[in-house]
Design a protein around this motif. Structure first.
Motif, mmCIF file in Angstrom:
data_model
loop_
_atom_site.group_PDB
_atom_site.id
_atom_site.type_symbol
_atom_site.label_atom_id
_atom_site.label_comp_id
_atom_site.label_asym_id
_atom_site.label_seq_id
_atom_site.Cartn_x
_atom_site.Cartn_y
_atom_site.Cartn_z
ATOM 1 N N GLN A 408 21.095 -8.759 -17.039
ATOM 2 C CA GLN A 408 20.482 -8.037 -15.912
ATOM 3 C C GLN A 408 19.625 -6.884 -16.431
ATOM 4 O O GLN A 408 18.512 -6.668 -15.988
ATOM 5 C CB GLN A 408 21.588 -7.528 -14.962
ATOM 6 N N ILE A 409 20.171 -6.176 -17.425
ATOM 7 C CA ILE A 409 19.453 -5.005 -17.956
ATOM 8 C C ILE A 409 18.190 -5.433 -18.716
ATOM 9 O O ILE A 409 17.161 -4.773 -18.648
ATOM 10 C CB ILE A 409 20.391 -4.142 -18.841
ATOM 11 N N ARG A 410 18.262 -6.572 -19.386
ATOM 12 C CA ARG A 410 17.074 -7.084 -20.099
ATOM 13 C C ARG A 410 15.908 -7.247 -19.105
ATOM 14 O O ARG A 410 14.788 -6.841 -19.361
ATOM 15 C CB ARG A 410 17.416 -8.431 -20.755
ATOM 16 N N THR A 411 16.213 -7.828 -17.954
ATOM 17 C CA THR A 411 15.168 -8.039 -16.936
ATOM 18 C C THR A 411 14.644 -6.701 -16.420
ATOM 19 O O THR A 411 13.441 -6.516 -16.254
ATOM 20 C CB THR A 411 15.759 -8.839 -15.739
ATOM 21 N N VAL A 412 15.561 -5.770 -16.169
ATOM 22 C CA VAL A 412 15.148 -4.446 -15.675
ATOM 23 C C VAL A 412 14.246 -3.764 -16.703
ATOM 24 O O VAL A 412 13.186 -3.237 -16.371
ATOM 25 C CB VAL A 412 16.385 -3.567 -15.359
ATOM 26 N N PHE A 413 14.657 -3.810 -17.976
ATOM 27 C CA PHE A 413 13.872 -3.152 -19.035
ATOM 28 C C PHE A 413 12.439 -3.690 -19.077
ATOM 29 O O PHE A 413 11.497 -2.934 -19.309
ATOM 30 C CB PHE A 413 14.519 -3.371 -20.406
ATOM 31 N N LEU A 414 12.276 -5.014 -18.871
ATOM 32 C CA LEU A 414 10.934 -5.597 -18.963
ATOM 33 C C LEU A 414 9.988 -4.926 -17.978
ATOM 34 O O LEU A 414 8.868 -4.553 -18.340
ATOM 35 C CB LEU A 414 10.987 -7.109 -18.695
ATOM 36 N N THR A 415 10.429 -4.733 -16.738
ATOM 37 C CA THR A 415 9.528 -4.093 -15.765
ATOM 38 C C THR A 415 9.395 -2.602 -16.028
ATOM 39 O O THR A 415 8.316 -2.046 -15.865
ATOM 40 C CB THR A 415 9.999 -4.307 -14.301
ATOM 41 N N VAL A 416 10.477 -1.968 -16.469
ATOM 42 C CA VAL A 416 10.393 -0.533 -16.772
ATOM 43 C C VAL A 416 9.375 -0.304 -17.898
ATOM 44 O O VAL A 416 8.551 0.602 -17.821
ATOM 45 C CB VAL A 416 11.784 0.038 -17.151
ATOM 46 N N ASN A 417 9.397 -1.169 -18.912
ATOM 47 C CA ASN A 417 8.451 -1.020 -20.027
ATOM 48 C C ASN A 417 7.004 -1.075 -19.537
ATOM 49 O O ASN A 417 6.167 -0.279 -19.968
ATOM 50 C CB ASN A 417 8.644 -2.133 -21.071
ATOM 51 N N VAL A 418 6.721 -2.013 -18.651
ATOM 52 C CA VAL A 418 5.351 -2.159 -18.144
ATOM 53 C C VAL A 418 4.951 -0.890 -17.394
ATOM 54 O O VAL A 418 3.876 -0.333 -17.622
ATOM 55 C CB VAL A 418 5.251 -3.405 -17.220
#
Ligand SMILES: Nc1nc2c(ncn2[C@@H]2O[C@H](COP(=O)(O)OP(=O)(O)OP(=O)(O)O)[C@@H](O)[C@H]2O)c(=O)[nH]1
Ligand SMILES: [Mg+2]
Length: 431
Positions: A408-418
């Motif tokens: 779940q956190i991996r997916t969240v990180f992807l958008t946060v990075n962008v």
């Protein structure tokens, strides 16, 4: 060189110099880009909101994972966590007045409960409407989500009556007495007697009932995770798994800095801080040049009182209210006028479970929506976004997170990075 004819050599030199200028500019831009995309991030939030757990996920997802040293120290911490959980439970048995062996489903208790319910409704019938109103408001005295809800649950009252009849704290079984006297420590191994005592109390039906009332005292969120797996954790050859380490609790003191390369264009300098009240004065020296703040709020704690209040017996506040106030002061801090705010509404796994049995409106009476995950999470998100006074100069981005779940956190990180890359490039006028 006043309007004279330019020789081919001079032309060549001018072209070369133009080229060099262009190249320098590109290199400078690249340099700016590299520098500007090293994002300085502060992980902020109250104690136990999940900051260090998010940092562990950064290590797993963008770093080299947990070292042998980490594993060793978490092994000791997990065993320490077990003792802390056992201690919290046996102490709460006395404060909440629950007798060992108390089973809410025991037919004898159900009969007693029915009897007392009948008596209560008969006595309510006999009261004037005014008296009835007063009794009701006493039992749920909460107008702004800032005062504690008094428990008038008949089952809790029955447990307390039986606790007194049994002789109060003097009736504790030997296992509970041993745990009460145990010293909390980080250790590779526990004494056999302590292991046996922890196993015994976790099986007790009174302790299980006490566990279900964990919002009335302080208990580690990973209590059931560890307690339900005692044999594995207490085995001599035990080595913590990644999930065990994510569940382990070590209170952060001080501030630590960590570096992660996210992609070829993006790297992070992350600061993990201690969130307990006494730790917060150590935050300010790190406020310079912050590009983004990841602020954590454990929304699962909407019915929970603050740890430090319980310890000092000061006015009791709900911990989510304290988190919202803390967010407000950080979000509106003069140094963070243009700093991107990413809010992780964390512990949604516990939040979802809790909503099955606990009403948000009992603690936040201005919440009038359905007691569903969607309505309740939107309500808390609104409380967060409405705090931002700098709406012209920055955004508040809300994410619902389950910090112990790597995928779940991996997916969240992807958008946060962008979002962080875009807002940082925008801040230096590059997009
Ligand atoms: N179930 C569940 N547990 C979580 C979640 N996030 C964190 N935890 C657990 O909550 C406990 C506290 O988390 P930490 O990351 O230590 O909290 P912290 O914000 O760093 O706390 P301080 O260092 O005191 O400021 C740990 O046992 C975590 O495993 C979550 O989303 N779900
Ligand atoms: Mg921490």
């Amino acid at each position: 060189m006043c309007g004279g004819k330019v020789s081919p050599e001079e032309e060549a030199i001018a072209a070369e110099s133009k080229n060099i200028d262009k190249q320098l500019k590109a290199e400078e831009l690249e340099l700016i880009k590299v520098n500007k995309t090293t994002t300085k991030i502060l992980l902020l939030g109250a104690g136990e909101s999940g900051k260090s757990t998010i940092l562990k996920q950064f290590k797993l997802i963008y770093g080299s994972g947990f070292t042998d040293e980490d594993v060793k120290s978490y092994k000791a911490a997990i065993r320490g966590n077990l003792v802390i959980c056992a201690k919290s439970l046996v102490e709460a048995m006395d404060t909440l007045k629950i007798p060992y062996g108390f089973n809410p489903k025991d037919p004898a208790n159900t009969a007693l409960l029915n009897e007392s319910n009948e008596l209560t409704s008969a006595s309510n019938e006999a009261k004037s409407p005014h008296q009835r109103k007063r009794t009701e408001s006493n039992s749920k005295e909460s107008s702004d989500g800032n005062k504690i809800v008094k428990s008038d649950d008949p089952l809790a009252q029955l447990a307390a009556k039986l606790y007194d009849i049994a002789g109060g704290s003097t009736s504790s079984p030997p296992a509970a007495t041993l745990i009460k006297g145990a010293i909390i420590f980080h250790a590779d191994s526990l004494a056999d007697s302590e292991i046996a005592a922890i196993k015994t109390i976790w099986k007790d039906s009174g302790i299980q009932y006490c566990y279900r009332r964990a919002n009335e005292y302080q208990l580690l969120d990973s209590c059931a995770y560890f307690m339900n797996d005692l044999d594995r954790l207490l085995d001599q050859k035990y080595t913590p798994t990644q999930q065990d380490i994510l569940q382990a609790r070590i209170t952060t003191t001080g501030v630590s800095e960590h570096h992660f390369i996210i992609s070829k264009d993006q790297s992070y300098r992350i600061f993990d801080v201690g969130g307990q009240r006494s730790e917060r004065r150590k935050w300010a020296p790190h406020f310079e040049d912050v590009n983004a703040i990841i602020f954590l709020i454990a929304i699962s704690a909407f019915d929970q009182t603050c740890t430090e209040d319980n310890e000092t017996n000061r006015t009791i506040h709900f911990s989510v209210v304290e988190s919202l106030n803390l967010f407000q002061s950080i979000c509106n801090h003069a140094m963070f006028r243009t700093t991107s705010m990413v809010v992780f509404m964390n512990k949604i796994d516990i939040f979802k479970d809790k909503l099955e049995t606990v009403k948000v409106s009992s603690y936040f009476p201005d919440f009038t929506g359905a007691n569903t995950y969607e309505a309740a999470s939107e309500y808390f998100a609104h409380r967060v976004t409405e705090s931002n006074k700098y709406t012209e100069s920055k955004n508040v981005y809300i994410y619902y997170t389950w910090a112990t779940d790597t995928s779940q956190i991996r997916t969240v990180f992807l958008t946060v990075n962008v979002i962080l890359l875009q807002s940082q490039l925008a801040s230096v006028g590059m997009i």
